[in-house]
Design a protein around this motif. Structure first.
Motif, PDB file in Angstrom:
ATOM      1  N   ILE A 234      11.768  32.181 -28.941  1.00 27.12           N
ATOM      2  CA  ILE A 234      12.524  31.578 -27.805  1.00 27.12           C
ATOM      3  C   ILE A 234      12.228  29.980 -27.850  1.00 27.12           C
ATOM      4  CG2 ILE A 234      13.598  31.395 -25.865  1.00 27.12           C
ATOM      5  CD1 ILE A 234      13.210  34.457 -25.631  1.00 27.12           C
ATOM      6  N   ASP A 235      12.973  29.126 -27.912  1.00 29.59           N
ATOM      7  CA  ASP A 235      12.718  27.717 -27.895  1.00 29.59           C
ATOM      8  C   ASP A 235      12.454  27.345 -26.551  1.00 29.59           C
ATOM      9  OD1 ASP A 235      12.928  25.736 -30.162  1.00 29.59           O
ATOM     10  OD2 ASP A 235      15.156  26.945 -30.286  1.00 29.59           O
ATOM     11  N   VAL A 236      11.515  26.390 -26.177  1.00 30.24           N
ATOM     12  CA  VAL A 236      11.469  26.041 -24.780  1.00 30.24           C
ATOM     13  C   VAL A 236      11.593  24.370 -24.639  1.00 30.24           C
ATOM     14  CG1 VAL A 236       9.563  25.861 -22.919  1.00 30.24           C
ATOM     15  CG2 VAL A 236       9.720  27.702 -24.494  1.00 30.24           C
ATOM     16  N   VAL A 237      12.348  24.184 -23.617  1.00 26.25           N
ATOM     17  CA  VAL A 237      12.575  22.737 -23.342  1.00 26.25           C
ATOM     18  C   VAL A 237      11.861  22.432 -22.008  1.00 26.25           C
ATOM     19  CG1 VAL A 237      14.590  20.975 -22.680  1.00 26.25           C
ATOM     20  CG2 VAL A 237      15.081  23.183 -23.464  1.00 26.25           C
ATOM     21  N   ALA A 238      10.910  21.585 -22.327  1.00 32.21           N
ATOM     22  CA  ALA A 238      10.399  21.150 -20.915  1.00 32.21           C
ATOM     23  C   ALA A 238      11.181  20.055 -20.258  1.00 32.21           C
ATOM     24  CB  ALA A 238       9.013  20.093 -21.527  1.00 32.21           C
ATOM     25  N   GLU A 239      11.478  20.456 -18.979  1.00 32.71           N
ATOM     26  CA  GLU A 239      12.356  19.442 -17.955  1.00 32.71           C
ATOM     27  C   GLU A 239      11.326  18.332 -17.365  1.00 32.71           C
ATOM     28  OE1 GLU A 239      15.133  22.125 -15.961  1.00 32.71           O
ATOM     29  OE2 GLU A 239      13.824  22.010 -14.132  1.00 32.71           O
ATOM     30  N   GLY A 240      11.945  17.367 -17.074  1.00 35.52           N
ATOM     31  CA  GLY A 240      11.399  16.474 -16.141  1.00 35.52           C
ATOM     32  C   GLY A 240      10.140  15.924 -17.072  1.00 35.52           C
ATOM     33  N   VAL A 241      10.123  15.710 -18.144  1.00 38.80           N
ATOM     34  CA  VAL A 241       8.913  15.038 -18.788  1.00 38.80           C
ATOM     35  C   VAL A 241       9.043  13.534 -18.562  1.00 38.80           C
ATOM     36  CG1 VAL A 241       7.733  14.633 -20.889  1.00 38.80           C
ATOM     37  CG2 VAL A 241       8.998  16.850 -20.645  1.00 38.80           C
ATOM     38  N   GLU A 242       7.942  13.184 -17.691  1.00 37.82           N
ATOM     39  CA  GLU A 242       8.045  11.805 -17.391  1.00 37.82           C
ATOM     40  C   GLU A 242       6.854  11.057 -18.051  1.00 37.82           C
ATOM     41  OE1 GLU A 242       7.730  11.779 -13.049  1.00 37.82           O
ATOM     42  OE2 GLU A 242       9.968  12.295 -12.994  1.00 37.82           O
ATOM     43  N   THR A 243       5.942  11.366 -18.729  1.00 37.48           N
ATOM     44  CA  THR A 243       4.530  10.599 -19.376  1.00 37.48           C
ATOM     45  C   THR A 243       4.476  11.026 -20.628  1.00 37.48           C
ATOM     46  OG1 THR A 243       3.246  12.103 -18.615  1.00 37.48           O
ATOM     47  CG2 THR A 243       3.509  10.450 -17.070  1.00 37.48           C
ATOM     48  N   THR A 256       9.010  23.206 -28.014  1.00 39.46           N
ATOM     49  CA  THR A 256       9.722  22.766 -28.765  1.00 39.46           C
ATOM     50  C   THR A 256      11.039  21.683 -28.607  1.00 39.46           C
ATOM     51  OG1 THR A 256      11.149  24.750 -28.489  1.00 39.46           O
ATOM     52  CG2 THR A 256       9.664  24.864 -30.220  1.00 39.46           C
ATOM     53  N   ARG A 257      11.387  21.757 -27.440  1.00 43.03           N
ATOM     54  CA  ARG A 257      12.154  20.500 -26.724  1.00 43.03           C
ATOM     55  C   ARG A 257      11.957  19.861 -25.519  1.00 43.03           C
ATOM     56  NH1 ARG A 257      17.444  24.601 -28.039  1.00 43.03           N
ATOM     57  NH2 ARG A 257      17.087  24.866 -30.271  1.00 43.03           N
ATOM     58  N   PHE A 258      12.135  18.573 -25.450  1.00 43.40           N
ATOM     59  CA  PHE A 258      11.963  17.606 -24.449  1.00 43.40           C
ATOM     60  C   PHE A 258      13.155  17.076 -23.917  1.00 43.40           C
ATOM     61  CE2 PHE A 258       8.786  18.829 -27.850  1.00 43.40           C
ATOM     62  CZ  PHE A 258       7.707  18.877 -27.127  1.00 43.40           C
ATOM     63  N   GLN A 259      13.021  16.935 -22.460  1.00 37.37           N
ATOM     64  CA  GLN A 259      14.257  16.124 -21.755  1.00 37.37           C
ATOM     65  C   GLN A 259      13.420  15.696 -20.460  1.00 37.37           C
ATOM     66  OE1 GLN A 259      17.163  18.993 -20.353  1.00 37.37           O
ATOM     67  NE2 GLN A 259      18.433  17.383 -19.132  1.00 37.37           N
ATOM     68  N   GLY A 260      13.666  14.430 -20.477  1.00 40.61           N
ATOM     69  CA  GLY A 260      12.811  13.700 -19.211  1.00 40.61           C
ATOM     70  C   GLY A 260      12.983  12.042 -19.185  1.00 40.61           C
ATOM     71  N   PHE A 261      12.569  11.518 -18.035  1.00 41.55           N
ATOM     72  CA  PHE A 261      12.925  10.195 -18.277  1.00 41.55           C
ATOM     73  C   PHE A 261      11.929   9.443 -18.834  1.00 41.55           C
ATOM     74  CE2 PHE A 261      13.924  10.579 -13.056  1.00 41.55           C
ATOM     75  CZ  PHE A 261      15.174  11.072 -13.386  1.00 41.55           C
ATOM     76  N   CYS A 262      10.954   9.997 -19.401  1.00 45.99           N
ATOM     77  CA  CYS A 262      10.023   9.325 -20.485  1.00 45.99           C
ATOM     78  C   CYS A 262      11.079   9.065 -21.787  1.00 45.99           C
ATOM     79  CB  CYS A 262       8.979  10.507 -20.768  1.00 45.99           C
ATOM     80  SG  CYS A 262       8.276  10.157 -22.351  1.00 45.99           S
ATOM     81  N   PHE A 263      12.070  10.136 -22.138  1.00 43.38           N
ATOM     82  CA  PHE A 263      12.775   9.753 -23.137  1.00 43.38           C
ATOM     83  C   PHE A 263      13.911   9.082 -23.055  1.00 43.38           C
ATOM     84  CE2 PHE A 263      10.151  13.434 -23.723  1.00 43.38           C
ATOM     85  CZ  PHE A 263       9.461  13.024 -25.134  1.00 43.38           C
ATOM     86  N   ALA A 264      14.839   9.736 -21.803  1.00 45.11           N
ATOM     87  CA  ALA A 264      15.968   9.129 -21.584  1.00 45.11           C
ATOM     88  C   ALA A 264      16.585   9.690 -20.199  1.00 45.11           C
ATOM     89  CB  ALA A 264      17.113   9.667 -22.328  1.00 45.11           C
ATOM     90  N   ARG A 265      17.171   8.742 -19.435  1.00 46.49           N
ATOM     91  CA  ARG A 265      17.768   9.227 -18.095  1.00 46.49           C
ATOM     92  C   ARG A 265      19.261   9.661 -18.274  1.00 46.49           C
ATOM     93  NH1 ARG A 265      15.373   7.121 -13.149  1.00 46.49           N
ATOM     94  NH2 ARG A 265      13.173   6.448 -13.651  1.00 46.49           N
ATOM     95  N   PRO A 266      19.848  10.302 -17.240  1.00 47.94           N
ATOM     96  CA  PRO A 266      21.156  10.649 -17.395  1.00 47.94           C
ATOM     97  C   PRO A 266      22.014   9.430 -17.306  1.00 47.94           C
ATOM     98  CG  PRO A 266      20.020  11.936 -15.684  1.00 47.94           C
ATOM     99  CD  PRO A 266      19.248  10.808 -16.139  1.00 47.94           C
ATOM    100  N   VAL A 267      22.966   9.328 -18.300  1.00 53.04           N
ATOM    101  CA  VAL A 267      23.903   8.156 -18.240  1.00 53.04           C
ATOM    102  C   VAL A 267      25.285   8.647 -18.475  1.00 53.04           C
ATOM    103  CG1 VAL A 267      22.204   6.636 -19.301  1.00 53.04           C
ATOM    104  CG2 VAL A 267      23.930   8.109 -20.780  1.00 53.04           C
ATOM    105  N   PRO A 268      26.213   7.909 -17.734  1.00 50.86           N
ATOM    106  CA  PRO A 268      27.724   8.319 -18.045  1.00 50.86           C
ATOM    107  C   PRO A 268      28.199   8.669 -19.361  1.00 50.86           C
ATOM    108  CG  PRO A 268      27.420   6.391 -16.603  1.00 50.86           C
ATOM    109  CD  PRO A 268      26.265   6.462 -17.227  1.00 50.86           C
ATOM    110  N   ALA A 269      28.906   9.895 -19.525  1.00 50.36           N
ATOM    111  CA  ALA A 269      29.075  10.600 -20.738  1.00 50.36           C
ATOM    112  C   ALA A 269      29.688   9.455 -21.809  1.00 50.36           C
ATOM    113  CB  ALA A 269      30.525  11.645 -20.470  1.00 50.36           C
ATOM    114  N   ARG A 270      30.678   8.601 -21.305  1.00 50.03           N
ATOM    115  CA  ARG A 270      31.099   7.506 -22.360  1.00 50.03           C
ATOM    116  C   ARG A 270      30.141   6.487 -22.906  1.00 50.03           C
ATOM    117  NH1 ARG A 270      35.140   7.965 -24.835  1.00 50.03           N
ATOM    118  NH2 ARG A 270      34.189   6.956 -26.409  1.00 50.03           N
TER     119      ARG A 270
END
Ligand code: C2E
Ligand code: MG
Ligand code: MG
Ligand code: MG
Length: 286
Positions: A234-243, A256-270
């Motif tokens: 099973i893949d694991v996304v780490a959420e809230g990776v900041e550093t 295996t997967r990464f999500q957080g302000f260290c990479f990108a913040r949420p932005v409007p879909a467009r």
């Protein structure tokens, strides 16, 4: 003196309660109109693989309130969940997300990877009897490939209505879409469930990510979850990776997967769609 103070406290307590009930009532009324008035919008936060390549994005709902500005889902989702409004709102989110995905599928050159779009589904929405049918209809109406769609649910949903939830997950998985367990590790997770579920991913909750690298005691849970997921495929996304330190540590431990302000913040879909197109023009082969 004491008696008077007591009375005052009582009065304050009551008026405080009236205030919060009023505020809540108003929020509910405003939420009712928000959908019709088009005040909701989707924001997207990118997700990356171990080589920092874009692999997908999570859809995060925002409410552009005429007076209060952008309202966080942390504030209005619980209210919508309790009042039942989350069902209509959630259907709107899913439909918008599928339209967006359809656009992505068409703008992706052959041979390149279509990003996976993850949508949060609340417990109440997931439990509606016609949820599976509504998802199927939305997939058909928008013409998306369901393998590009991921549904995020929380582990508590699997505990409270286990057999129902599992049957529903299997029916949806049979349509071709994938499941992710959100905020993994914060609820009543039972590792035994994981084996029985059609799961492709778990999301390591930010509160764990905050702890790493840290001391061995702090990181024991994180390492156990990552090792278990790796064994189960099973893949694991780490959420809230900041550093970067968090990223390096998690990567070294088979995340295996990464999500957080260290990479990108949420932005409007467009904006997210435009930025992706720009990046593809600059580096056509990546
Ligand atoms: P979640 O699904 O766990 O989403 C991740 C939250 O963490 C998002 O907050 C995101 O902006 C935030 N986040 C991501 N990376 C970082 C980071 O590096 N640092 C920090 N401090 N925060 C980070 P957001 O957008 O406020 O959403 C909060 C929650 O609201 C979500 O938690 C989800 O449970 C709920 N939610 C959002 N959109 C929807 C929706 O469309 N439907 C439902 N049912 N719930 C939603
Ligand atoms: Mg989520
Ligand atoms: Mg989460
Ligand atoms: Mg979370």
């Amino acid at each position: 003196q004491a008696k008077r103070a007591g009375r005052n406290n009582l009065v304050n307590f009551e008026s405080g309660m009236v205030e919060s009930v009023t505020r809540r009532y108003r929020l509910e009324q405003e939420l009712k109109q928000a959908l019709d008035r088009g005040e909701f919008e989707l924001h997207l936060q990118s997700q990356f693989d171990r080589d920092e390549r874009l692999i997908g994005a999570e859809v995060l709902l925002r409410w552009r309130h005429p007076v209060r500005g952008l309202v966080s889902p942390a504030e209005f989702i619980p209210v919508a969940e309790e009042s039942g409004q989350i069902i209509a709102i959630g259907e709107w989110v899913l439909s918008e997300a599928c339209h967006l995905l359809h656009g992505l599928e068409h703008s992706t050159p052959p041979g390149q990877r279509v990003p996976t779009i993850s949508v949060n589904v609340s417990p109440r929405q997931f439990r509606t009897p016609d949820f599976v049918d509504r998802v199927r209809e939305t997939i058909e109406q928008t013409g998306i490939d369901p393998s590009h769609l991921m549904i995020e649910i929380t582990e508590n949903m699997l505990v409270s209505h286990a057999s129902d939830a599992i049957a529903r997950m299997r029916a949806l998985a049979a349509l071709g879409l994938a499941f992710s367990i959100d905020d993994f590790g914060t609820g009543y997770s039972s590792f035994a469930y994981l084996k029985r579920l059609p799961l492709s991913e778990i999301k390591l909750d930010k509160s764990f990510v905050d702890d790493v690298p840290g001391t061995p005691g702090d990181t024991a849970m994180v390492e156990a979850i990552l090792a278990m997921a790796a064994r189960l495929g099973i893949d694991v996304v780490a959420e809230g990776v900041e550093t970067c330190e968090q990223f390096d540590y998690l990567k070294a431990n088979d995340c295996t997967r990464f999500q957080g302000f260290c990479f990108a913040r949420p932005v409007p879909a467009r904006q997210w769609v435009d930025e992706r197109l720009e990046a593809m023009e600059k580096r056509p082969s990546s």
